[in-house]
Design an enzyme around this catalytic site. Structure first.
Site, PDB file in Angstrom:
ATOM      1  N   ASP A  34     -10.827   3.248   4.295  1.00  0.00           N
ATOM      2  CA  ASP A  34     -11.194   1.824   4.227  1.00  0.00           C
ATOM      3  C   ASP A  34     -12.708   1.658   4.080  1.00  0.00           C
ATOM      4  O   ASP A  34     -13.185   0.587   3.706  1.00  0.00           O
ATOM      5  CB  ASP A  34     -10.790   1.138   5.538  1.00  0.00           C
ATOM      6  CG  ASP A  34      -9.610   0.202   5.374  1.00  0.00           C
ATOM      7  OD1 ASP A  34      -9.428  -0.347   4.273  1.00  0.00           O
ATOM      8  OD2 ASP A  34      -8.880   0.020   6.364  1.00  0.00           O
TER       9      ASP A  34
ATOM     10  N   LYS B 273       0.845  -1.211   0.000  1.00  0.00           N
ATOM     11  CA  LYS B 273       0.000   0.000   0.000  1.00  0.00           C
ATOM     12  C   LYS B 273       0.874   1.253   0.000  1.00  0.00           C
ATOM     13  O   LYS B 273       0.632   2.204  -0.752  1.00  0.00           O
ATOM     14  CB  LYS B 273      -0.935  -0.014   1.227  1.00  0.00           C
ATOM     15  CG  LYS B 273      -2.059  -1.039   1.105  1.00  0.00           C
ATOM     16  CD  LYS B 273      -2.811  -1.286   2.390  1.00  0.00           C
ATOM     17  CE  LYS B 273      -3.804  -2.436   2.203  1.00  0.00           C
ATOM     18  NZ  LYS B 273      -4.523  -2.834   3.416  1.00  0.00           N
TER      19      LYS B 273
ATOM     20  N   GLN C  32      -4.508  -1.568   9.715  1.00  0.00           N
ATOM     21  CA  GLN C  32      -4.524  -2.889   9.084  1.00  0.00           C
ATOM     22  C   GLN C  32      -5.188  -3.918  10.006  1.00  0.00           C
ATOM     23  O   GLN C  32      -4.878  -4.001  11.200  1.00  0.00           O
ATOM     24  CB  GLN C  32      -3.085  -3.316   8.733  1.00  0.00           C
ATOM     25  CG  GLN C  32      -2.978  -4.609   7.954  1.00  0.00           C
ATOM     26  CD  GLN C  32      -3.584  -4.529   6.546  1.00  0.00           C
ATOM     27  OE1 GLN C  32      -3.655  -3.473   5.936  1.00  0.00           O
ATOM     28  NE2 GLN C  32      -4.030  -5.660   6.027  1.00  0.00           N
TER      29      GLN C  32
HETATM   30  N1  GUN Z   1      -7.142  -6.717   6.148  1.00  0.00           N
HETATM   31  C1  GUN Z   1      -7.539  -7.417   5.063  1.00  0.00           C
HETATM   32  N2  GUN Z   1      -8.132  -6.604   4.156  1.00  0.00           N
HETATM   33  C2  GUN Z   1      -8.110  -5.360   4.690  1.00  0.00           C
HETATM   34  C3  GUN Z   1      -8.561  -4.099   4.223  1.00  0.00           C
HETATM   35  O1  GUN Z   1      -9.143  -3.946   3.131  1.00  0.00           O
HETATM   36  N3  GUN Z   1      -8.338  -3.051   5.071  1.00  0.00           N
HETATM   37  C4  GUN Z   1      -7.738  -3.202   6.279  1.00  0.00           C
HETATM   38  N4  GUN Z   1      -7.567  -2.112   7.035  1.00  0.00           N
HETATM   39  N5  GUN Z   1      -7.300  -4.366   6.729  1.00  0.00           N
HETATM   40  C5  GUN Z   1      -7.495  -5.437   5.942  1.00  0.00           C
END
Ligand code: GUN
Length: 295
Positions: free
Chosen positions: A121, A54, A98
């Site tokens: 998100d 990311k 995350q």
């Molecule tokens: N863990 C797995 N997929 C995601 C996501 O799309 N966002 C976040 N913050 N954590 C994740």
């Protein structure tokens, strides 16, 4: 028949080019640099690799990004204080914590603490509520990426029988909701299957489109699908390691067998994964524009 492979890598590349131009314009015309912070608690290797992808992508697009890694024993209070710090930071427009978080931290408390205007998100209840109502909001990245993959591949969803496998808050529930709405890649008839579903194969066999988001490697097999089905595989399962220590990945779908019956299918890797990251970038640019009051 062998399916057309929907390359998330290629679709993501096209959207990233559009975003690069948008970010450059924002800088030049409005002196706004979109800013993203990712917060990772602990050392889960999969989460580490997602977070670093990311940040790398953000950097490549000209988005300012900060990567915060906190020890696994960080208290909920300290994590909430970190979130609050970035809620107030004028250089940061998007905050991503995350998931999953260590068990001693209440995930809901943390997600609720993020300023909804910086919730790139799309997990804050304000954004989830707006999404369900069909109002403008930050859409969760993986479902948003799936909608883009379907529409940019020309898959007809209106009136289609869609089977979603998996009822997570991150993928299953939101994609089911979005695809039933009157919207692009919407207007579908939805069946949402989960661990208590009695006859998964019977549901899948009726489906025009299957979206698999369960986390079980190769769970959807060729005998479960009808000819011409469109398959979106959200699973990223680590099923082993290569001799040089790299993870071997498999989706939730038995790709080699199912692709012989499907009309369209996404691979793993190179399908939904790159789209999730790209939609996070899109949301971050959207957040920066909204916060800066740029139309
Ligand atoms: N863990 C797995 N997929 C995601 C996501 O799309 N966002 C976040 N913050 N954590 C994740």
């Amino acid at each position: 028949m062998s399916a057309t492979i929907i390359s998330g890598t290629e679709v993501a590349k096209a959207i990233r080019e559009e975003l690069k131009t948008e970010v450059a314009d924002l800088k030049e015309k409005h002196a706004v640099v979109p800013g993203l912070v990712t917060i990772l608690v602990g050392e889960d290797p999969a989460s580490q690799s997602y977070v670093s992808a990311k940040n790398k992508t953000a950097h490549a697009l000209g988005i300012h990004s900060e990567q915060i890694t906190l020890p696994a024993d960080t208290s909920e209070q300290d994590l909430l204080a970190t979130v609050e710090k970035y809620n107030k930071d004028k250089n940061i427009h998007g905050i991503l914590v995350q998931l999953p978080l260590p068990k001693h931290i209440n995930e809901t408390n943390v997600l609720y603490a993020i300023d909804p205007d910086k919730d790139v998100d799309g997990f804050h209840p304000v954004n989830v509520g707006k999404m369900v109502l069909g109002e403008e909001c930050f859409l969760p990245c993986t479902p948003h990426g799936i909608l883009e993959l379907l529409s940019r591949s020309g898959v007809e969803t209106s009136g289609a029988e869609v089977v979603v496998i998996g009822r997570s808050n991150i993928v299953g529930k939101p994609i089911a909701n979005l695809m039933l709405q009157k919207r692009k890649a919407g207007n579908a008839t939805i069946t949402l299957c989960h661990t208590r579903t009695k006859d998964m194969a019977a549901h899948c066999k009726r489906a025009d489109i299957i979206i698999a988001a369960v986390g079980v490697p190769k769970m959807v097999t060729a005998d479960m699908v009808k000819d011409g089905v469109v398959v979106i595989d959200v699973g990223v399962n680590r099923i082993g390691k290569t001799a040089d220590g790299k993870a071997i990945l498999a989706g939730d779908v038995d790709f080699d067998a199912v692709k012989e019956k499907a009309s369209y299918i996404t691979p793993v890797p190179g399908g939904v994964g790159p789209m999730t990251i790209t939609m996070l970038m899109k949301n971050t640019v959207q957040a920066a524009k909204q916060i800066a009051g740029v139309k």
